[in-house]
Design a protein around this motif. Structure first.
Motif, PDB file in Angstrom:
ATOM      1  N   GLU A   1       1.539   6.088  -5.122  1.00  0.00           N
ATOM      2  CA  GLU A   1       0.839   5.123  -5.986  1.00  0.00           C
ATOM      3  C   GLU A   1      -0.375   4.521  -5.276  1.00  0.00           C
ATOM      4  O   GLU A   1      -1.316   4.066  -5.919  1.00  0.00           O
ATOM      5  CB  GLU A   1       1.782   4.018  -6.474  1.00  0.00           C
ATOM      6  CG  GLU A   1       2.203   3.014  -5.415  1.00  0.00           C
ATOM      7  CD  GLU A   1       3.381   3.433  -4.539  1.00  0.00           C
ATOM      8  OE1 GLU A   1       3.741   2.674  -3.622  1.00  0.00           O
ATOM      9  OE2 GLU A   1       3.949   4.525  -4.773  1.00  0.00           O
ATOM     10  N   GLU A   2      -0.378   4.539  -3.941  1.00  0.00           N
ATOM     11  CA  GLU A   2      -1.536   4.049  -3.198  1.00  0.00           C
ATOM     12  C   GLU A   2      -2.768   4.926  -3.413  1.00  0.00           C
ATOM     13  O   GLU A   2      -3.888   4.480  -3.210  1.00  0.00           O
ATOM     14  CB  GLU A   2      -1.215   3.972  -1.703  1.00  0.00           C
ATOM     15  CG  GLU A   2      -0.164   2.937  -1.380  1.00  0.00           C
ATOM     16  CD  GLU A   2       0.272   2.950   0.075  1.00  0.00           C
ATOM     17  OE1 GLU A   2       1.039   2.047   0.458  1.00  0.00           O
ATOM     18  OE2 GLU A   2      -0.143   3.857   0.837  1.00  0.00           O
TER      19      GLU A   2
ATOM     20  N   ARG B   1      -2.898   2.923   7.484  1.00  0.00           N
ATOM     21  CA  ARG B   1      -3.314   2.280   6.223  1.00  0.00           C
ATOM     22  C   ARG B   1      -3.589   0.816   6.514  1.00  0.00           C
ATOM     23  O   ARG B   1      -2.747   0.109   7.055  1.00  0.00           O
ATOM     24  CB  ARG B   1      -2.199   2.413   5.197  1.00  0.00           C
ATOM     25  CG  ARG B   1      -2.461   1.669   3.929  1.00  0.00           C
ATOM     26  CD  ARG B   1      -2.830   2.616   2.864  1.00  0.00           C
ATOM     27  NE  ARG B   1      -3.018   1.876   1.626  1.00  0.00           N
ATOM     28  CZ  ARG B   1      -3.865   2.272   0.722  1.00  0.00           C
ATOM     29  NH1 ARG B   1      -4.542   3.349   0.886  1.00  0.00           N
ATOM     30  NH2 ARG B   1      -4.015   1.579  -0.370  1.00  0.00           N
TER      31      ARG B   1
ATOM     32  N   ASP C   1      -5.386  -1.273   3.950  1.00  0.00           N
ATOM     33  CA  ASP C   1      -5.971  -1.791   2.711  1.00  0.00           C
ATOM     34  C   ASP C   1      -5.333  -3.137   2.381  1.00  0.00           C
ATOM     35  O   ASP C   1      -4.125  -3.323   2.520  1.00  0.00           O
ATOM     36  CB  ASP C   1      -5.715  -0.799   1.580  1.00  0.00           C
ATOM     37  CG  ASP C   1      -6.525  -1.102   0.342  1.00  0.00           C
ATOM     38  OD1 ASP C   1      -6.735  -2.289   0.030  1.00  0.00           O
ATOM     39  OD2 ASP C   1      -6.948  -0.150  -0.316  1.00  0.00           O
TER      40      ASP C   1
ATOM     41  N   GLN D   1       1.593  10.923  -0.856  1.00  0.00           N
ATOM     42  CA  GLN D   1       1.452  10.108   0.343  1.00  0.00           C
ATOM     43  C   GLN D   1       2.786   9.450   0.655  1.00  0.00           C
ATOM     44  O   GLN D   1       3.476   8.985  -0.246  1.00  0.00           O
ATOM     45  CB  GLN D   1       0.371   9.058   0.103  1.00  0.00           C
ATOM     46  CG  GLN D   1       0.001   8.254   1.309  1.00  0.00           C
ATOM     47  CD  GLN D   1      -1.325   7.553   1.100  1.00  0.00           C
ATOM     48  OE1 GLN D   1      -2.352   8.200   1.011  1.00  0.00           O
ATOM     49  NE2 GLN D   1      -1.296   6.239   1.012  1.00  0.00           N
TER      50      GLN D   1
ATOM     51  N   ARG E   1       4.694   6.913  -1.229  1.00  0.00           N
ATOM     52  CA  ARG E   1       3.680   5.892  -1.486  1.00  0.00           C
ATOM     53  C   ARG E   1       2.481   6.487  -2.224  1.00  0.00           C
ATOM     54  O   ARG E   1       1.351   6.059  -2.040  1.00  0.00           O
ATOM     55  CB  ARG E   1       3.203   5.260  -0.174  1.00  0.00           C
ATOM     56  CG  ARG E   1       4.289   4.577   0.619  1.00  0.00           C
ATOM     57  CD  ARG E   1       4.640   3.248  -0.010  1.00  0.00           C
ATOM     58  NE  ARG E   1       5.618   2.559   0.815  1.00  0.00           N
ATOM     59  CZ  ARG E   1       6.684   1.969   0.339  1.00  0.00           C
ATOM     60  NH1 ARG E   1       6.909   1.966  -0.964  1.00  0.00           N
ATOM     61  NH2 ARG E   1       7.528   1.363   1.132  1.00  0.00           N
TER      62      ARG E   1
ATOM     63  N   ARG F   1       0.655   6.348   7.502  1.00  0.00           N
ATOM     64  CA  ARG F   1       0.900   7.155   6.303  1.00  0.00           C
ATOM     65  C   ARG F   1       0.728   8.632   6.635  1.00  0.00           C
ATOM     66  O   ARG F   1      -0.065   9.004   7.499  1.00  0.00           O
ATOM     67  CB  ARG F   1      -0.086   6.806   5.174  1.00  0.00           C
ATOM     68  CG  ARG F   1       0.009   5.379   4.684  1.00  0.00           C
ATOM     69  CD  ARG F   1       1.318   5.124   3.934  1.00  0.00           C
ATOM     70  NE  ARG F   1       1.343   3.829   3.304  1.00  0.00           N
ATOM     71  CZ  ARG F   1       1.838   2.731   3.850  1.00  0.00           C
ATOM     72  NH1 ARG F   1       2.347   2.763   5.057  1.00  0.00           N
ATOM     73  NH2 ARG F   1       1.830   1.587   3.203  1.00  0.00           N
TER      74      ARG F   1
ATOM     75  N   GLU G   1       5.193   6.945   3.559  1.00  0.00           N
ATOM     76  CA  GLU G   1       5.224   5.977   4.642  1.00  0.00           C
ATOM     77  C   GLU G   1       5.783   6.683   5.871  1.00  0.00           C
ATOM     78  O   GLU G   1       6.900   7.207   5.840  1.00  0.00           O
ATOM     79  CB  GLU G   1       6.114   4.794   4.257  1.00  0.00           C
ATOM     80  CG  GLU G   1       6.061   3.670   5.231  1.00  0.00           C
ATOM     81  CD  GLU G   1       6.797   2.444   4.714  1.00  0.00           C
ATOM     82  OE1 GLU G   1       7.375   1.753   5.559  1.00  0.00           O
ATOM     83  OE2 GLU G   1       6.799   2.195   3.500  1.00  0.00           O
TER      84      GLU G   1
ATOM     85  N   ASN H   1      -4.897  -4.305  -0.512  1.00  0.00           N
ATOM     86  CA  ASN H   1      -4.142  -4.212  -1.763  1.00  0.00           C
ATOM     87  C   ASN H   1      -2.812  -3.490  -1.617  1.00  0.00           C
ATOM     88  O   ASN H   1      -2.090  -3.332  -2.596  1.00  0.00           O
ATOM     89  CB  ASN H   1      -4.984  -3.489  -2.825  1.00  0.00           C
ATOM     90  CG  ASN H   1      -6.235  -4.261  -3.158  1.00  0.00           C
ATOM     91  OD1 ASN H   1      -6.224  -5.482  -3.204  1.00  0.00           O
ATOM     92  ND2 ASN H   1      -7.327  -3.548  -3.363  1.00  0.00           N
ATOM     93  N   ALA H   2      -2.486  -3.023  -0.428  1.00  0.00           N
ATOM     94  CA  ALA H   2      -1.237  -2.296  -0.219  1.00  0.00           C
ATOM     95  C   ALA H   2      -0.710  -2.618   1.181  1.00  0.00           C
ATOM     96  O   ALA H   2      -1.476  -3.028   2.056  1.00  0.00           O
ATOM     97  CB  ALA H   2      -1.489  -0.799  -0.366  1.00  0.00           C
TER      98      ALA H   2
END
Length: 178
Positions: free
Chosen positions: A114-115, A69, A71, A130, A112, A79, A132, A73-74
């Motif tokens: 919410e990702e 991952r 991104d 998803q 995770r 993942r 971690e 924003n996260a």
């Protein structure tokens, strides 16, 4: 007198050509059948390091994918995304995924899901979750059987990981620790 002989010869030649054509088509079919594994997509034939196919033996099937991952924003990191491949199965979006091994070690992978909102446009897909999957501590022993316990709408589902999947977790965690 030569006319019947010519027609007899012509008939035999037609039969020989027909037999050769059928035999050639048969040999081509056998050759294509034997060569087909070389042309099949790699992900469809077996697990690869990043794609997992899980079956608990009770009719619950999951597809999994390991990825990095990155991104903005996260938080970044490794993942594990799971997708239900059994109809009506919904994966939990809050509880962690649990890994256990034959040495009585347990690891909890933070949920995770919410990702997934970033990609799904505001709603987490019910059949996806998803987790971690970064550095596991302690590092899982290579060659020891592992179980993955996934929270779902059908309760906790237990999947035995294949040796290649255990090796992947071991290798990724060993690389993370060094």
């Amino acid at each position: 007198m030569s006319l019947p002989f010519a027609s007899f010869t012509l008939g035999i030649m037609r039969r020989v050509r027909r037999i050769l054509a059928i035999g050639g088509a048969g040999m081509l079919a056998v050759a294509l059948l034997l060569a087909s594994p070389f042309f099949a997509p790699l992900a469809a034939s077996a697990d690869t390091a990043g794609n997992w196919f899980l079956d608990d033996g009770s009719g619950h099937r999951l597809g999994g994918m390991l990825f990095e991952r990155s991104d903005v924003n996260a938080p970044s990191g490794l993942r594990l995304r799971l997708n239900a491949e059994s109809s009506g199965l919904k994966l939990d979006h809050a509880l962690p995924l649990i890994l256990t091994d034959g040495n009585q070690q347990t690891w909890s992978l933070a949920n995770r899901s919410e990702e997934l909102l970033i990609n799904a446009g505001g709603a987490i897909p019910a059949d996806s979750a998803q987790y971690e999957a970064g550095c596991l501590s302690p590092i899982p022993d290579d060659g020891i059987a592992m179980q993955m316990i996934v929270p779902s709408s059908k309760g906790e589902l237990s999947f035995a990981l294949a040796p290649g999947q255990v090796q992947t977790l071991h290798s990724l965690t060993a690389a993370c620790a060094s």
